[in-house]
Design a protein around this motif. Sequence first.
Motif, PDB file in Angstrom:
ATOM      1  N   ASN A  75     -13.114 -15.858 -27.696  1.00 26.31           N
ATOM      2  CA  ASN A  75     -13.075 -17.055 -28.660  1.00 26.31           C
ATOM      3  C   ASN A  75     -13.700 -18.042 -28.093  1.00 26.31           C
ATOM      4  O   ASN A  75     -14.394 -18.920 -28.655  1.00 26.31           O
ATOM      5  CB  ASN A  75     -11.558 -17.442 -28.765  1.00 26.31           C
ATOM      6  N   HIS A 164     -11.305  -8.461 -26.204  1.00 24.39           N
ATOM      7  CA  HIS A 164     -10.880  -9.859 -25.442  1.00 24.39           C
ATOM      8  C   HIS A 164      -9.455 -10.129 -25.782  1.00 24.39           C
ATOM      9  O   HIS A 164      -8.618 -10.383 -24.804  1.00 24.39           O
ATOM     10  CB  HIS A 164     -11.888 -11.029 -26.216  1.00 24.39           C
ATOM     11  N   HIS A 204      -8.549 -12.710 -22.056  1.00 26.25           N
ATOM     12  CA  HIS A 204      -8.054 -13.912 -22.939  1.00 26.25           C
ATOM     13  C   HIS A 204      -6.402 -14.579 -22.193  1.00 26.25           C
ATOM     14  O   HIS A 204      -6.395 -15.651 -22.444  1.00 26.25           O
ATOM     15  CB  HIS A 204      -7.568 -13.395 -24.422  1.00 26.25           C
TER      16      HIS A 204
HETATM   17 FE   LIG Z   1      -9.985 -16.274 -24.739  1.00 23.60          FE
END
Ligand SMILES: [Fe+2]
Length: 240
Positions: A75, A164, A204
């Motif tokens: 992200n 992720h 993550h």
């Molecule tokens: Fe992340």
Amino acid sequence: MTDDTTPFTFASVGDLHVGEDKSPALRELFTEVSQTAKALVLCGDLTDTGTPQQAESLAEELRACRIPMIGVLGNHDYETGHAEEVKTILKGAGVHLLDGQSCEVDGVAFVGVKGFAGGFGKRMLSSFGEPAIKTFVSEGISEAMRLENAMRTIKNKRAVVVLHYAPVADTVEGEPLEIYPFLGCSRLGETIDRFKVSAVVHGHAHRGKYEGRTPGGAVVYNVAAHIEKPSGKSYALITV
Ligand SMILES: [Fe+2]
Ligand SMILES: [Fe+2]
């Protein structure tokens, strides 16, 4: 040429969050894994905010890596809206960036998607109510479907799934309960369980736990750089 039974050890790390400055420690890490592993697998949040400068800085350090490099974005790599440039720079540095595709090293298949949030098990967010909620849920479903489509193309006996976001709650344990739904989604785990998978790696969840399993028994490793690992290093060494 490696046959299907030769043990294959790869190094994996996520959440390097590379900034614009030079990082001798990172260069050292890439040099070190080149001597101990047959591939390097990067599990997203490769850059801190996804600027082309940060991607260039990582690409420069990756020149120290002498083994095949495989990765997915996280992200953070989308934050400033330059994900396409980040991809181009990292591909130019030799990284096999996976976004619904696979690649093969010594007979072992690596299949990657970023994944998305949505929560776990019975508490997973469902597609109900406002359009915004439905859009959010459909993003998670779409990532799981892209993983499924890529898995269907795999003929190898050994397959490693690269993500992720987390596919199970096991490996986010240690994070505040309130943010579990934003750390991953069981839809990814359900997809993984439809196939024979040798290992799953993700990042993550910086404060999560190293090892877990999908309900179907596939072993899952949270390789975020911040997680304590059996290797004693910031990266994991995983043999399949
Ligand atoms: Fe992340
Ligand atoms: Fe991160």
